[in-house]
Scaffold this motif. Structure first.
Motif: not given
Ligand code: GUN
Ligand code: ZN
Length: 427
Positions: A223-233, A267-279
């Protein structure tokens, strides 16, 4: 004691990315919110609520617009004092500006000073809840939770974990990251309005062992959140590919460690592949759009409308101090501008929803905050829709609420914040 707060009200009855803005909203020209014991007890027309609650005290804001307090779903409070640092892209910006500043949070007195400054600044901009990274120092997390508790604020925060590619003095280990995070969960998670986010900074600064240790901790405290960064640059994505040659993609570095699922905030999640988007969509994770940061650090354009059309959960955030503002109004304006460059003009209803209910849903808090509805916690912002001469002259021509509020979204700042309430209490 009950209080009636009068003004224009705007409430969402559906997701404005799914329904039209007419079908998704209820606007009262003379509206009212009944507040009692820190909660919203009723929302309706001023006339009806005054008649039903003659004993309530009345605060009348005239033509100002009452909304849920803004929710900033991704920020770094330790970067308050180095916001607007010039001329770098992500990795150099981290090394040259961010890490030296974050070192200072080894001193609990400095952490306390900045935590209080940060919450004062964000409240002055109408933000009542943030999800913030801290630094690797546990005292930086204690300082922010204590400052939020003193103000009665709902807040999500976590100790940032890094065990590599960071300078001496800003590194923990897999074991100490696990132990310190666990102790902070025990001290703060679920205490009053506070919630903990397990916080690996991003894959470049965490070893596989550290990511796995934090994945194990999350499994113990789901029930905690989990925060991080993904595919920003794109440079960062390429670096992750070198650091994790076995991974299918950037998201897989988290997924393999048990760091993907409901309650995850990327956070960010700009440059995503199709697999990443679906997951990302299917796992129930949330993305957090950080538009002022994505332009300020030169990261790129997140295709928000297309991701939302796929059913992706998305919140909105300043990303202070990679982001160039403390203001969710300025952040909505930047989201609008990025939408224009990406081919979709986001409607004011969509922008306001992202900054309130959308962020609340990303944080899994939509049953408590982010909505103007009965039973919710009374975190409110009241917007003066004519806060400067430039805004006032444009709003004077408005023919509906959307034309009345859009100039404030595009040009407003802390002068537009007429009042802020935290659990019903005036700040
Ligand atoms: N990626 C890893 N750390 C950070 C940070 O502090 N800010 C931003 N914008 N991106 C990051
Ligand atoms: Zn960030």
């Amino acid at each position: 004691m009950s209080e009636l707060i009068l003004g224009q009200t705007l409430a969402f009855t559906a997701d404005p990315f799914v329904e039209s803005h007419e079908a998704a909203t209820r606007h009262e020209r003379r509206g009212a919110v009944l507040v009692e014991d820190g909660h919203i007890r009723d929302v309706g027309s001023a006339d009806a609520l005054r008649a039903a609650h003659p004993q309530a005290t009345v605060t009348d804001h005239g033509d100002a617009l009452i909304l849920p307090g803004f929710i900033d779903a991704h920020a770094h409070y330790p970067q308050t004092a180095m916001i607007a640092s010039w001329g770098k892209r992500l990795i150099d910006w981290l090394n040259d500006y961010t890490f030296p500043e974050e070192m200072r949070f080894a001193d609990p007195a400095y952490a306390e000073e900045i935590a209080n400054r940060y919450l004062d600044l964000t409240l002055a901009h109408g933000t009542t809840t943030v999800a913030s990274f801290c630094t690797i120092h546990p005292c930086s997390t204690d300082a922010l939770f204590a400052a939020a508790e003193a103000r009665g604020q709902r807040l999500i925060a976590g100790k940032t974990c890094m065990d590599r590619n960071a300078p001496e003095g800003l590194r923990d280990t897999p074991q100490s990251a696990y132990d310190d995070s666990k102790a902070l969960i025990e001290a703060w998670h679920g205490r009053g309005r506070l919630g903990y986010a397990i916080t690996p900074r991003f894959s470049p600064t965490s070893s596989r062992d550290q990511l796995s240790a934090l994945g194990a901790l999350w499994a113990e405290h789901p029930d905690c959140a989990m925060q991080t960064h993904l595919s920003e640059q794109t440079d960062e994505v390429a670096w992750v590919r070198e650091l994790f040659p076995e991974a299918r993609d950037y998201l897989d570095t988290y997924e393999a460690a048990g760091l993907l699922g409901p309650g995850a905030l990327f956070g960010h999640a700009i440059h995503l592949d199709p697999r990443e988007r679906a997951r990302l969509r299917d796992s129930g994770a949330a993305l957090v759009h950080c538009p002022t940061s994505n332009t300020f650090i030169g990261s790129g354009l997140m295709p928000l409308a297309s991701l939302r059309a796929d059913g992706q959960r998305i919140g909105l955030a300043t990303d202070t101090g990679g982001g160039s503002s403390f203001s969710m109004l300025r952040t909505m304006a930047a989201a609008y501008e990025i939408g224009q460059l990406s081919g979709t003009a986001l409607h004011p209803a969509q922008l306001l929803w992202l900054a309130t209910e959308g962020s609340a849903r990303a944080l899994r808090l939509e049953d408590r905050i982010g909505r103007l509805s009965k039973g919710g916690e009374a975190d409110l912002v009241v917007l003066d829709l004519a806060s400067t001469p430039a805004i006032a002259q444009r709003a004077a021509r408005a023919e509906d609420i959307w034309e009345a509020v859009f100039p404030t979204i595009m040009m407003g700042d802390d002068r537009a914040i007429a009042e802020v309430r935290v659990a019903g209490r005036k700040i």
